[in-house]
Design an enzyme around this catalytic site. Sequence first.
Site, short mmCIF file in Angstrom:
data_model
loop_
_atom_site.label_atom_id
_atom_site.label_comp_id
_atom_site.label_asym_id
_atom_site.label_seq_id
_atom_site.Cartn_x
_atom_site.Cartn_y
_atom_site.Cartn_z
N GLY A 192 0.83 -1.19 0.00
CA GLY A 192 0.00 0.00 0.00
C GLY A 192 0.87 1.24 0.00
O GLY A 192 2.05 1.19 0.34
N CYS A 205 5.33 -6.03 1.69
CA CYS A 205 5.62 -4.60 1.60
C CYS A 205 4.97 -3.84 2.76
O CYS A 205 5.39 -3.98 3.90
CB CYS A 205 5.21 -4.06 0.23
SG CYS A 205 5.97 -2.45 -0.16
N TYR A 206 3.92 -3.05 2.53
CA TYR A 206 3.25 -2.36 3.63
C TYR A 206 2.74 -3.37 4.66
O TYR A 206 2.82 -3.13 5.87
CB TYR A 206 2.08 -1.53 3.10
CG TYR A 206 1.32 -0.78 4.17
CD1 TYR A 206 1.77 0.45 4.64
CD2 TYR A 206 0.15 -1.31 4.74
CE1 TYR A 206 1.07 1.13 5.64
CE2 TYR A 206 -0.55 -0.64 5.72
CZ TYR A 206 -0.09 0.58 6.17
OH TYR A 206 -0.77 1.26 7.16
N LYS A 212 -11.43 -12.45 -15.73
CA LYS A 212 -11.83 -12.71 -17.12
C LYS A 212 -11.29 -14.04 -17.64
O LYS A 212 -12.03 -14.79 -18.29
CB LYS A 212 -11.35 -11.56 -18.01
CG LYS A 212 -11.75 -11.69 -19.47
CD LYS A 212 -13.20 -11.30 -19.71
CE LYS A 212 -13.41 -9.82 -19.57
NZ LYS A 212 -14.78 -9.39 -19.95
N HIS A 265 8.02 -7.76 -3.37
CA HIS A 265 6.74 -8.20 -3.95
C HIS A 265 6.93 -9.55 -4.65
O HIS A 265 7.44 -9.59 -5.77
CB HIS A 265 6.22 -7.16 -4.94
CG HIS A 265 5.72 -5.91 -4.30
ND1 HIS A 265 4.43 -5.77 -3.86
CD2 HIS A 265 6.37 -4.75 -3.99
CE1 HIS A 265 4.28 -4.57 -3.33
NE2 HIS A 265 5.43 -3.93 -3.39
N GLU A 281 4.59 -11.33 -5.89
CA GLU A 281 3.51 -11.55 -6.86
C GLU A 281 3.84 -11.04 -8.26
O GLU A 281 3.15 -11.40 -9.22
CB GLU A 281 2.22 -10.89 -6.36
CG GLU A 281 2.22 -9.37 -6.35
CD GLU A 281 2.79 -8.74 -5.09
OE1 GLU A 281 2.47 -7.58 -4.82
OE2 GLU A 281 3.56 -9.42 -4.39
N ASP A 283 -18.60 -12.53 -20.78
CA ASP A 283 -19.12 -12.59 -19.41
C ASP A 283 -20.62 -12.89 -19.39
O ASP A 283 -21.07 -13.83 -18.73
CB ASP A 283 -18.84 -11.28 -18.67
CG ASP A 283 -17.37 -10.93 -18.63
OD1 ASP A 283 -16.54 -11.86 -18.70
OD2 ASP A 283 -17.05 -9.73 -18.56
#
Length: 514
Positions: free
Chosen positions: A59, A86-87, A370, A173, A175, A231
């Site tokens: 964040g 991180c944060y 998606k 990070h 990710e 969708d």
Amino acid sequence: MKPDAIAVLDFGGQYCHLIARRVRELHVYSEVLPGDVSAGELEALGERVVLKGLILSGGPASVYEPGAPKLDLSVLGLGLPVLGICYGHQLLAHMLGGEVKRGKAAEYGVAEARVLKAVGVLEGLGPVERVWMSHADQVVRLPEGFEVLAETDNCPIAAFGDREGHIYGLQWHPEVIHTPNGQRMLANFVFRICGCQPNWRMEDFIPRAVEEIRRAVGRGKAIIALSGGIDSSTAAVLAAKALGERLHAVFVDTGLMREGEVEYVKRVFSRLLPNLHVVDAREEFFRTLKGITDPEQKRRVIGETFIRVFERVARQVGAEYLVQGTIYPDRIESGFRRFSDKIKTHHNVAGLPAHMEFKAIVEPLRDLYKDEVREVARQLGLPREVVERQPFPGPGLAVRVIGEVTPEKVELVRKADAIVREEFERAGLAGRLWQYFAVLLDTRTTGVKGDRRAYGYVIAIRAVESKEAMTASFAKLPWDLLERVATRITNEVPEVVRVVYDITHKPPATIEWE
């Protein structure tokens, strides 16, 4: 059987939803919740999933800022394993009695982390790991009972863990793709620390979704808002499996559709769905959009107009429920979480009117990204032309006409868009690109046509590569393709004198212009 799950607590980080995606790639369900979620709210997830662990996102805030997001400490009392990123890494240290300060030097980009102890989330990693950093603050003192697991030149406590192997923090990070072994770190946490089983699969999702629709609608009737996109098409087939003849599919011709869209919907869905209604509401939509230039107001007006059309059809067929193909990114960008900014109001989420005649709105795809929807569509046996269709915004070409929407402007962008799609598909790019389209700008520029001064519109071409639409990169297209498209547009759409190509990533831009 309930799937095992990881809750990702959102503290406003730009990569928060990427964490959730990475966990799902491990075939473990993940859900993003506000950073200050209560223990009771987490326990309530037990009705749907088996919650096995928590990940605290990054964040932009500093833990010492007034009003900075905080963790509800009662959450730690649930006894679930926790990973702070991180944060989240700094917040854990701060709230458990450690200390966080501004670092001597900020770290942005790739760094080398020296692994001091390859345990827990770092198990199986080498002595030096390339990692992606994005921080100015850092942990300078650990809480009692914790130990340093990794360091960098600028960050002496780049990773930590408690001695019980229950709580971990990573300053970097894991990710993002710039941390090559990041997915291995997340897998260590999800499987080794939390004990999750990889039991989140699309083939399991379908019967759950069908049963959810049946429970929601009961013995009543429902209409499905069918746009022709992936969708709504997937939601429609799921609803048809659940309700059979009690489902009525409603396609609204708003006048804002792509070229040939009405014919496409009739051809494909008259075979797939039991009751297909095609409603011509072109005059109604253009009337409600008259004079509106603000994109948020466009979306709200379009959302309400859709609902009024659906209500009319529902009254005619005796339906009391509305099924929509709302997906997770729609809800995220509409700002449905406390620490999530509203990027844009999706017409089928925050753009819905406050008062509706329906008993309930059913959204079976609301928690899917998606690419996961495409996998469900494949499992359902939808035709390839439906599964691989590029996304198209619910408000249609209204958000690809910058400024006021008129029938004349929509026709210009429709023609330009058809050229873009035809040339890109002829070049074999359809399967490689996430989205490609034309945008009509709200400006005119000087040009030359037939040795005479021309004063006309500008068309922008947008083409992006993405996996889940939360982030996207502009496509690096061949110059001869762009030249061919620009030449055709300026020749075949006389009102256009200039074509430009958008080379902006998401972020900072969104994929659509409005």
